[in-house]
Motif scaffolding. Sequence first.
Motif, PDB file in Angstrom:
ATOM      1  N   LEU A  93       0.813  -1.210   0.000  1.00 59.41           N
ATOM      2  CA  LEU A  93       0.000   0.000   0.000  1.00 59.41           C
ATOM      3  C   LEU A  93       0.854   1.272   0.000  1.00 59.41           C
ATOM      4  CD1 LEU A  93      -3.101   0.197  -0.071  1.00 59.41           C
ATOM      5  CD2 LEU A  93      -3.028   0.825   2.331  1.00 59.41           C
ATOM      6  N   GLN A  94       2.145   1.127   0.297  1.00 64.73           N
ATOM      7  CA  GLN A  94       3.022   2.309   0.257  1.00 64.73           C
ATOM      8  C   GLN A  94       3.632   2.517  -1.124  1.00 64.73           C
ATOM      9  OE1 GLN A  94       5.442   0.957   3.491  1.00 64.73           O
ATOM     10  NE2 GLN A  94       4.501   2.375   4.957  1.00 64.73           N
ATOM     11  N   ASP A  95       3.388   1.582  -2.013  1.00 63.88           N
ATOM     12  CA  ASP A  95       3.929   1.705  -3.378  1.00 63.88           C
ATOM     13  C   ASP A  95       3.037   2.684  -4.152  1.00 63.88           C
ATOM     14  OD1 ASP A  95       4.225   1.318  -6.163  1.00 63.88           O
ATOM     15  OD2 ASP A  95       5.101  -0.660  -5.820  1.00 63.88           O
ATOM     16  N   PRO A  96       3.598   3.786  -4.695  1.00 61.79           N
ATOM     17  CA  PRO A  96       2.746   4.784  -5.353  1.00 61.79           C
ATOM     18  C   PRO A  96       1.977   4.240  -6.552  1.00 61.79           C
ATOM     19  CG  PRO A  96       5.096   5.367  -5.511  1.00 61.79           C
ATOM     20  CD  PRO A  96       5.005   4.176  -4.617  1.00 61.79           C
ATOM     21  N   VAL A  97       2.572   3.282  -7.268  1.00 66.94           N
ATOM     22  CA  VAL A  97       1.848   2.735  -8.434  1.00 66.94           C
ATOM     23  C   VAL A  97       0.625   1.955  -7.960  1.00 66.94           C
ATOM     24  CG1 VAL A  97       2.019   1.173 -10.407  1.00 66.94           C
ATOM     25  CG2 VAL A  97       3.937   2.663  -9.825  1.00 66.94           C
ATOM     26  N   VAL A  98       0.828   1.141  -6.899  1.00 65.68           N
ATOM     27  CA  VAL A  98      -0.296   0.362  -6.358  1.00 65.68           C
ATOM     28  C   VAL A  98      -1.382   1.314  -5.853  1.00 65.68           C
ATOM     29  CG1 VAL A  98      -0.978  -1.205  -4.486  1.00 65.68           C
ATOM     30  CG2 VAL A  98       1.124  -1.642  -5.784  1.00 65.68           C
ATOM     31  N   ARG A  99      -0.966   2.345  -5.136  1.00 68.48           N
ATOM     32  CA  ARG A  99      -1.956   3.295  -4.585  1.00 68.48           C
ATOM     33  C   ARG A  99      -2.782   3.939  -5.709  1.00 68.48           C
ATOM     34  NH1 ARG A  99      -0.471   5.266   0.673  1.00 68.48           N
ATOM     35  NH2 ARG A  99      -1.318   7.326   0.225  1.00 68.48           N
ATOM     36  N   GLN A 100      -2.074   4.311  -6.764  1.00 73.37           N
ATOM     37  CA  GLN A 100      -2.792   4.977  -7.860  1.00 73.37           C
ATOM     38  C   GLN A 100      -3.799   4.035  -8.524  1.00 73.37           C
ATOM     39  OE1 GLN A 100      -0.469   7.278 -10.490  1.00 73.37           O
ATOM     40  NE2 GLN A 100      -2.117   7.515 -11.964  1.00 73.37           N
ATOM     41  N   ARG A 101      -3.387   2.795  -8.721  1.00 72.75           N
ATOM     42  CA  ARG A 101      -4.304   1.851  -9.385  1.00 72.75           C
ATOM     43  C   ARG A 101      -5.511   1.558  -8.496  1.00 72.75           C
ATOM     44  NH1 ARG A 101      -1.192  -2.569 -12.921  1.00 72.75           N
ATOM     45  NH2 ARG A 101      -3.015  -2.273 -14.233  1.00 72.75           N
ATOM     46  N   LEU A 102      -5.260   1.458  -7.189  1.00 69.49           N
ATOM     47  CA  LEU A 102      -6.387   1.223  -6.276  1.00 69.49           C
ATOM     48  C   LEU A 102      -7.340   2.425  -6.278  1.00 69.49           C
ATOM     49  CD1 LEU A 102      -4.638  -0.495  -3.219  1.00 69.49           C
ATOM     50  CD2 LEU A 102      -6.094  -1.563  -4.962  1.00 69.49           C
ATOM     51  N   ALA A 103      -6.768   3.621  -6.302  1.00 66.92           N
ATOM     52  CA  ALA A 103      -7.621   4.823  -6.292  1.00 66.92           C
ATOM     53  C   ALA A 103      -8.486   4.868  -7.555  1.00 66.92           C
ATOM     54  CB  ALA A 103      -6.760   6.077  -6.186  1.00 66.92           C
ATOM     55  N   GLU A 104      -7.881   4.535  -8.694  1.00 70.21           N
ATOM     56  CA  GLU A 104      -8.655   4.529  -9.945  1.00 70.21           C
ATOM     57  C   GLU A 104      -9.769   3.485  -9.888  1.00 70.21           C
ATOM     58  OE1 GLU A 104      -4.963   5.944 -12.782  1.00 70.21           O
ATOM     59  OE2 GLU A 104      -5.672   3.885 -12.908  1.00 70.21           O
ATOM     60  N   LEU A 105      -9.419   2.318  -9.343  1.00 75.45           N
ATOM     61  CA  LEU A 105     -10.431   1.265  -9.228  1.00 75.45           C
ATOM     62  C   LEU A 105     -11.578   1.708  -8.344  1.00 75.45           C
ATOM     63  CD1 LEU A 105      -8.635  -2.168  -8.688  1.00 75.45           C
ATOM     64  CD2 LEU A 105     -10.065  -1.478 -10.615  1.00 75.45           C
ATOM     65  N   TYR A 106     -11.230   2.388  -7.243  1.00 75.51           N
ATOM     66  CA  TYR A 106     -12.275   2.786  -6.304  1.00 75.51           C
ATOM     67  C   TYR A 106     -13.266   3.749  -6.968  1.00 75.51           C
ATOM     68  CZ  TYR A 106     -14.823   3.985  -2.176  1.00 75.51           C
ATOM     69  OH  TYR A 106     -15.851   4.158  -1.284  1.00 75.51           O
ATOM     70  N   ALA A 107     -12.751   4.608  -7.826  1.00 76.28           N
ATOM     71  CA  ALA A 107     -13.650   5.523  -8.555  1.00 76.28           C
ATOM     72  C   ALA A 107     -14.631   4.714  -9.414  1.00 76.28           C
ATOM     73  CB  ALA A 107     -12.836   6.478  -9.422  1.00 76.28           C
ATOM     74  N   ASP A 108     -14.127   3.650 -10.047  1.00 80.71           N
ATOM     75  CA  ASP A 108     -15.014   2.809 -10.869  1.00 80.71           C
ATOM     76  C   ASP A 108     -16.025   2.061 -10.004  1.00 80.71           C
ATOM     77  OD1 ASP A 108     -13.729   3.640 -13.126  1.00 80.71           O
ATOM     78  OD2 ASP A 108     -12.391   1.906 -13.241  1.00 80.71           O
ATOM     79  N   VAL A 109     -15.570   1.567  -8.850  1.00 79.88           N
ATOM     80  CA  VAL A 109     -16.484   0.850  -7.942  1.00 79.88           C
ATOM     81  C   VAL A 109     -17.621   1.778  -7.527  1.00 79.88           C
ATOM     82  CG1 VAL A 109     -16.684  -0.208  -5.640  1.00 79.88           C
ATOM     83  CG2 VAL A 109     -14.709  -0.745  -7.091  1.00 79.88           C
ATOM     84  N   GLU A 110     -17.261   3.005  -7.182  1.00 78.28           N
ATOM     85  CA  GLU A 110     -18.268   3.967  -6.723  1.00 78.28           C
ATOM     86  C   GLU A 110     -19.212   4.340  -7.864  1.00 78.28           C
ATOM     87  OE1 GLU A 110     -19.966   6.303  -3.647  1.00 78.28           O
ATOM     88  OE2 GLU A 110     -18.800   4.467  -3.788  1.00 78.28           O
ATOM     89  N   ALA A 111     -18.667   4.501  -9.076  1.00 82.07           N
ATOM     90  CA  ALA A 111     -19.524   4.811 -10.230  1.00 82.07           C
ATOM     91  C   ALA A 111     -20.516   3.672 -10.458  1.00 82.07           C
ATOM     92  CB  ALA A 111     -18.662   5.020 -11.472  1.00 82.07           C
ATOM     93  N   SER A 112     -20.031   2.447 -10.343  1.00 79.89           N
ATOM     94  CA  SER A 112     -20.897   1.297 -10.552  1.00 79.89           C
ATOM     95  C   SER A 112     -22.001   1.265  -9.496  1.00 79.89           C
ATOM     96  CB  SER A 112     -20.054   0.022 -10.488  1.00 79.89           C
ATOM     97  OG  SER A 112     -20.872  -1.094 -10.560  1.00 79.89           O
ATOM     98  N   ARG A 113     -21.644   1.577  -8.247  1.00 75.58           N
ATOM     99  CA  ARG A 113     -22.635   1.577  -7.160  1.00 75.58           C
ATOM    100  C   ARG A 113     -23.753   2.591  -7.457  1.00 75.58           C
ATOM    101  NH1 ARG A 113     -24.020   3.410  -2.128  1.00 75.58           N
ATOM    102  NH2 ARG A 113     -22.838   5.324  -2.341  1.00 75.58           N
ATOM    103  N   LEU A 114     -23.341   3.784  -7.847  1.00 72.17           N
ATOM    104  CA  LEU A 114     -24.337   4.826  -8.116  1.00 72.17           C
ATOM    105  C   LEU A 114     -25.220   4.455  -9.310  1.00 72.17           C
ATOM    106  CD1 LEU A 114     -22.203   8.025  -7.500  1.00 72.17           C
ATOM    107  CD2 LEU A 114     -23.979   7.077  -6.043  1.00 72.17           C
TER     108      LEU A 114
END
Length: 392
Positions: free
Chosen positions: A277-298
């Motif tokens: 979770l401290q790896d910036p690439v991993v953090r960025q990919r997770l953040a992008e995924l979370y935006a998609d998860v939230e869009a799907s929920r809405l």
Amino acid sequence: MRFTFTEEQEAFRQEVCQLLTKEMAPSAVASHRDPREGNGYSEEFTQSFRKKLGASGLIGIGWPKEYGGHGKDMLFEAILSDEMEYHNAPSIGRAISYIPAAILAYGSEEQKAHFLPRIAAGEIDFFLGYSEPEAGSDLASLTTRAVADGDDFVITGQKAFSSDAHHADYGWVIARTDPDLPKHKGISLFIVDMKSPGISLGGFNTISGYHHPTVAFEEVRVPRSAVVGEVNMGWYYIMGAIDYERAVIGTPGMLLRTFDRLVEHCKTTRRQGRLLLQDPVVRQRLAELYADVEASRLMSYWVASMHARGLQPQHETGLAFLVKRETVRAIDNIAVDILGPTAQLRPGDPLAPADGGFEHDYLDRLFFHFAAGGFDISRNVIASRGLGLPRG
Ligand SMILES: Cc1cc2nc3c(=O)[nH]c(=O)nc-3n(C[C@H](O)[C@H](O)[C@H](O)COP(=O)(O)OP(=O)(O)OC[C@H]3O[C@@H](n4cnc5c(N)ncnc54)[C@H](O)[C@@H]3O)c2cc1C
């Protein structure tokens, strides 16, 4: 704009969540796992779980009260489905949502009285008999036929990809009743008792290892009372039911469960001395995924709210369903990237992260490319019905 649940909806969510947290606790389900079943649990467990849901009054939450329901709307059904997916409960969506919804909309009073109370009690299940070996996306080219014979119809043909048919009490089956009418007409919908003589089961094992049945009908005799709605109108009924099916399986609980598991892995796993979770690439990919998860929920609750308001979403359902499926595939792919070679370790391997859950889901959810219509079919629906583009 603020999207939020009403107090009543939120209380319902809490109630469902509490029940599922108890019933699906790892210690409660550990001895009921069965990799030969599509939902991952033994049939005995699935049946007893379904009856518990029935006893809790959760099946039929959206049906009218006169048929044993609670008179709520599709938003309550979506909340239930969402929580069930999040808690990885046995998938029993067919029987608790779109089949009863179609019986309510198109079935006879006799069918409603006979089936709905038993569905509400969690006593019976159905399989969906739409697809055939040569009729998947182009479903209207189906060749299973039902020939009128006195007070009966006689059904002959072959169904493919018949999920859970080996445990079903009834088949929800379409067959051609008039070969002389145009392709989309001349199709009728039947409720077939699986104990009828002439039904036999085959099947195959999927890439993730569970048994997927096929069903053959050899001169299976069913009474006319088994026809749902009018003869030769089945296509229109199943199109309504498929929109509802896509709305229910478009709920986002599976996404959030998978995303949470990946985040948990990244929080607790070190690579080259630091947490993932401290790896910036991993953090960025997770953040992008979370935006998609939230869009799907809405989007999924947007579709449910349209149903609740008496509208008939079609391309909107396609959009929500497509975003969910693409996000599931994205999470599975990114999980494999982040995990590296350990992503290949199977359930049961002591070194497998999340007990092989990542590997299992990556393979298992390949079916998301096809279930209830492929990605391209969803895109076609969005293009033609949503954007008004000419049909491809
Ligand atoms: C795990 C699983 C469970 C299933 N459960 C059931 C079930 O319970 N009951 C049931 O009836 N069916 C079930 N199905 C069947 C499912 O609905 C079909 O797989 C689906 O309709 C696609 O049909 P097909 O597999 O024949 O693929 P095809 O129709 O051969 O399609 C192959 C590919 O071509 C694309 N394609 C096809 N036509 C077009 C077009 N016109 N434009 C653009 N692209 C196109 C598709 O998107 C797909 O990518 C299940 C399938 C799977 C994998």
